[in-house]
Design a protein around this motif. Structure first.
Motif, PDB file in Angstrom:
ATOM      1  N   GLY A  93       0.831  -1.196   0.000  1.00  0.00           N
ATOM      2  CA  GLY A  93       0.000   0.000   0.000  1.00  0.00           C
ATOM      3  C   GLY A  93       0.865   1.245   0.000  1.00  0.00           C
ATOM      4  N   ASN A 115      -3.987   0.705  -3.410  1.00  0.00           N
ATOM      5  CA  ASN A 115      -4.661   0.253  -2.193  1.00  0.00           C
ATOM      6  C   ASN A 115      -5.993  -0.434  -2.461  1.00  0.00           C
ATOM      7  OD1 ASN A 115      -2.498   1.643  -1.142  1.00  0.00           O
ATOM      8  ND2 ASN A 115      -3.705   3.163  -0.046  1.00  0.00           N
ATOM      9  N   TYR A 154      -6.495   8.635   2.212  1.00  0.00           N
ATOM     10  CA  TYR A 154      -5.920   7.329   2.546  1.00  0.00           C
ATOM     11  C   TYR A 154      -6.948   6.452   3.254  1.00  0.00           C
ATOM     12  CZ  TYR A 154      -2.885   3.917   4.888  1.00  0.00           C
ATOM     13  OH  TYR A 154      -2.313   2.756   5.345  1.00  0.00           O
ATOM     14  N   LYS A 158      -8.860   2.643   2.438  1.00  0.00           N
ATOM     15  CA  LYS A 158      -8.875   1.514   3.362  1.00  0.00           C
ATOM     16  C   LYS A 158     -10.301   1.136   3.771  1.00  0.00           C
ATOM     17  CE  LYS A 158      -4.485   0.752   3.464  1.00  0.00           C
ATOM     18  NZ  LYS A 158      -3.929  -0.511   2.929  1.00  0.00           N
TER      19      LYS A 158
END
Length: 245
Positions: A93, A115, A154, A158
């Motif tokens: 990642g 990711n 970010y 996720k």
């Protein structure tokens, strides 16, 4: 083909801080390990040398996690060298930080490709090729709970990782394959420490009740549990963060 070991692990991002610790820990459990790398061949080969020096079996394989052809080739290598795949751990990642209003969309797209698409590609191959009794372990982040400024883009990638991981666990009903995600908190790796002041690192270390940063080995132990004895843990996001959230 080499003599087949009892279990075989593929560690995506195996040259990184957490990935290398995971590769060494799974090798210590007796697994043969495919150490994937994208940018640092020297670090990946160093991990392989550490494993083989301890009597284990390992091989370093490069590839773009978002490229299905390259990842299929990586799985092919695992099967040709060691006989199959039992554990897939996707630590690969990238993390690019900025306030949401200031985030460069090219940077957002780069993170999304590695990711999200990368996790999807690897998860798809794992779903097709893991042997019964196997485990897929993806990586999220504790920032999805902490909601720390500058991490919106970010954390969004996720959040997508968590969604696909939890759904895939249900889709693999009857296959005897567990699918989980590990969500580390602040962990002392180059990816985490890069660009942070000493004061910022101290503040983050003090945030957890255990009053320290996580170590890569802390996260590797969590992965080893899910890849080994933790067979009744399935379809979960396991937060490994010292109680920070």
């Amino acid at each position: 083909m080499d003599q087949s070991p009892e279990r075989v692990a593929v560690v995506l991002g195996g040259s990184g801080g957490i990935g290398s610790a995971v590769a060494r820990r799974l090798a210590a459990q007796g697994m043969a390990v495919v150490v994937h790398y994208a940018g640092s061949a020297s670090r990946a080969h160093e991990v392989v040398e550490q494993i083989t020096a301890g009597g284990g079996a390992a091989v370093a394989v490069p590839g773009d996690v978002a490229d299905p052809g390259e990842m299929a080739g990586l799985f092919d290598t695992a099967e040709e060298r060691f006989g199959g795949v039992d554990v897939v751990v996707n630590t690969a990642g990238i993390m690019l930080l900025a306030p949401l209003a200031e985030m460069d969309l090219d940077d957002f797209d780069r993170m999304h490709r590695v990711n999200v698409r990368g996790t999807f590609v690897v998860s798809q191959l794992a779903a097709r090729r893991l042997r019964a009794g196997g485990s897929l372990i993806n990586f999220s982040t504790s920032v999805t709970r902490i909601q720390q400024p500058d991490y919106a883009a970010y954390a969004a990638t996720k959040g997508a990782v968590e969604a696909m991981t939890l759904i895939l666990a249900r889709e693999l009903r009857g296959r005897d394959i567990t699918v989980n995600a590990v969500a580390p908190g602040p962990t002392a790796t180059p990816l985490f420490l890069d660009g942070k002041s000493e004061q910022a690192v101290r503040q983050l270390a003090a945030a957890a009740p255990l009053e320290r940063l996580g170590a890569p080995d802390d996260i590797a132990e969590t992965v080893a549990f899910l890849a080994g004895p933790g067979r009744w843990v399935n379809g979960q996001v396991l937060f490994a963060n010292g109680g920070i959230a």
